[in-house]
Each structure stands twice: as structure tokens, then as C-alpha cells.
Design an enzyme around this catalytic site. Structure first.
Site, PDB file in Angstrom:
ATOM      1  N   ASP A  14      48.051  45.953  41.780  1.00 28.92           N
ATOM      2  CA  ASP A  14      48.051  44.524  41.487  1.00 28.92           C
ATOM      3  C   ASP A  14      46.920  43.876  42.274  1.00 28.92           C
ATOM      4  O   ASP A  14      46.970  43.818  43.497  1.00 28.92           O
ATOM      5  CB  ASP A  14      49.407  43.911  41.864  1.00 28.92           C
ATOM      6  CG  ASP A  14      49.478  42.434  41.505  1.00 28.92           C
ATOM      7  OD1 ASP A  14      49.754  42.137  40.344  1.00 28.92           O
ATOM      8  OD2 ASP A  14      49.245  41.600  42.398  1.00 28.92           O
ATOM      9  N   GLU A  98      45.923  45.807  35.480  1.00 28.67           N
ATOM     10  CA  GLU A  98      45.905  44.867  34.355  1.00 28.67           C
ATOM     11  C   GLU A  98      44.516  44.810  33.743  1.00 28.67           C
ATOM     12  O   GLU A  98      43.517  44.937  34.436  1.00 28.67           O
ATOM     13  CB  GLU A  98      46.342  43.478  34.831  1.00 28.67           C
ATOM     14  CG  GLU A  98      47.847  43.319  34.745  1.00 28.67           C
ATOM     15  CD  GLU A  98      48.358  42.091  35.456  1.00 28.67           C
ATOM     16  OE1 GLU A  98      47.667  41.587  36.357  1.00 28.67           O
ATOM     17  OE2 GLU A  98      49.462  41.658  35.111  1.00 28.67           O
ATOM     18  N   ASP A 179      53.934  40.524  44.281  1.00 28.80           N
ATOM     19  CA  ASP A 179      52.858  41.453  43.917  1.00 28.80           C
ATOM     20  C   ASP A 179      53.344  42.902  43.943  1.00 28.80           C
ATOM     21  O   ASP A 179      52.910  43.736  43.150  1.00 28.80           O
ATOM     22  CB  ASP A 179      51.667  41.283  44.864  1.00 28.80           C
ATOM     23  CG  ASP A 179      51.086  39.874  44.790  1.00 28.80           C
ATOM     24  OD1 ASP A 179      51.307  39.190  43.775  1.00 28.80           O
ATOM     25  OD2 ASP A 179      50.417  39.463  45.759  1.00 28.80           O
TER      26      ASP A 179
END
Ligand SMILES: [Zn+2]
Length: 197
Positions: A14, A98, A179
Site C-alpha cells: 500500500d 494498486e 493501510d
């Protein structure tokens, strides 16, 4: 030497604004500590630049001083990013991250969003070439994958406004750093994705 188990080598990453990166393994890469001190210096020197007559010799001298501080800030950040991306790609076979800087897009603070964006893309760029070097694989989660809103323990999905730093699951009652929870979900996703390249 025994081979590490497949699940052990998958890591969810993350990429943050407050911290550089949070891994599903619990490892956190902090933002460089010197930043605040240098930022103060930058503010002071920038103020002095504003007081100089534009186009004067002193103005250009001061402008150079300000540019040097900017460079130092970016060098420090770049160094920290390099350390993190090297450690991640060296120690894990599969890295899940991501695909877009969702956090930056969600951020109301324009500048924070822009800075976060630049960091995110640099982080990703480094991961990409280093993973090739170390033979690890990168898996991208689509922006529709709710890594932040999903409980990494039971799968329950609940709203997570940006200001909420802890994921308190309404169903299984687990309490996790926001997170950390997102990173764990990214890791889970990696277990279901079979080699993409
Ligand atoms: Zn839960």
C-alpha cells in the site's frame, strides 16, 4: 536451502502519503525524517527570494539556493524510495500494488494529491524495473478493487472515509491500521491471480 512457501513470498504493498509504503507483512517504510527540517529551511529561503528584486544578481543567487534545497528534498525522498523498492522486489516473488493512485485521487488537498501522485508513479516505476532485475512479478489491482473498504479478516465491506485511520470491522470486530488492512487485501488478491506475464 528449503524454498519459501508460495504464500510467504506474496506481498501486498500500500503506497501512502503519510508513510512511504505499508506491506502486508507488517513492514512499514517511513517517509524520510529530515523532511520537516528541510521544509522549514525551504520556506525561509523562499521568503527571502520574494524579498529580492526580480532579475537582480542577488535574486538569481537566492533562486539557486532555493533550487538546491528542492533538489535535496527530492534526493532524500528518492533515496528512501529506492531502499524500499529494492527491499520489496528482492524479498518477494509476487508484489501486489494498486494500478492507480486512488488515495491521491481521493485526496481533497490538491497539493497533497499531486505530491502523492508523483511519489506513486516513481515508486511504481522503480518496482517495475527492479522486479525484472530480481525476477519478481508485479500484479496490479484494478481501481475497483476495494482494498481499503474490505475487512482483510472476514471480507465485510464498509465505508472508510479518508479521515478514518483504523479499520474497525463492524462484523468480526478486528481492529487494524487502515493501510495495513489495505495491504493485506492486496496480498490476498495476489493469491488468486495466476502469472500475468
Ligand atoms: Zn471483519
Amino acid at each position: 536451502m528449503p524454498k519459501p512457501s508460495a504464500t510467504m513470498t506474496i506481498v501486498g504493498v500500500d503506497v501512502g502519503i503519510k508513510v512511504l509504503a505499508t506491506l502486508s507483512t507488517g513492514v512499514v517504510f517511513d517517509n524520510p525524517k529530515a523532511r520537516d527540517k528541510i521544509k522549514k529551511k525551504l520556506a525561509k529561503q523562499s521568503r527571502q527570494l520574494n524579498n529580492k528584486t526580480r532579475g537582480s544578481k542577488r535574486y538569481f543567487k537566492q533562486k539557486l539556493r532555493v533550487a538546491k534545497i528542492h533538489k535535496r528534498i527530492s534526493d532524500i525522498r528518492c533515496d528512501a524510495t529506492h531502499k524500499a523498492t529494492t527491499a520489496i522486489s528482492k524479498n518477494h516473488a509476487k508484489i501486489v500494488i494498486e494500478s492507480l493512485n486512488v488515495k491521491g485521487m481521493m485526496s481533497n488537498h490538491k497539493l497533497a494529491g499531486a505530491v502523492g501522485d508523483a511519489n506513486f508513479y516513481e515508486f511504481r516505476r522503480q518496482l517495475e524495473y527492479k522486479s525484472q532485475k530480481f525476477g519478481s512479478e508485479i500484479v496490479y489491482a484494478t481501481m475497483f478493487y476495494p482494498s481499503t473498504k474490505t475487512c482483510s479478516n472476514c471480507g465485510h465491506v464498509q465505508p472508510m472515509p479518508l479521515s478514518v485511520r483504523v479499520f474497525d470491522c463492524q462484523i468480526c470486530r478486528i481492529s487494524l491500521d487502515r493501510d495495513q488492512n489495505a495491504a493485506k487485501n492486496l496480498e490476498k488478491l495476489g493469491r488468486f491471480v495466476i502469472k500475468t506475464r
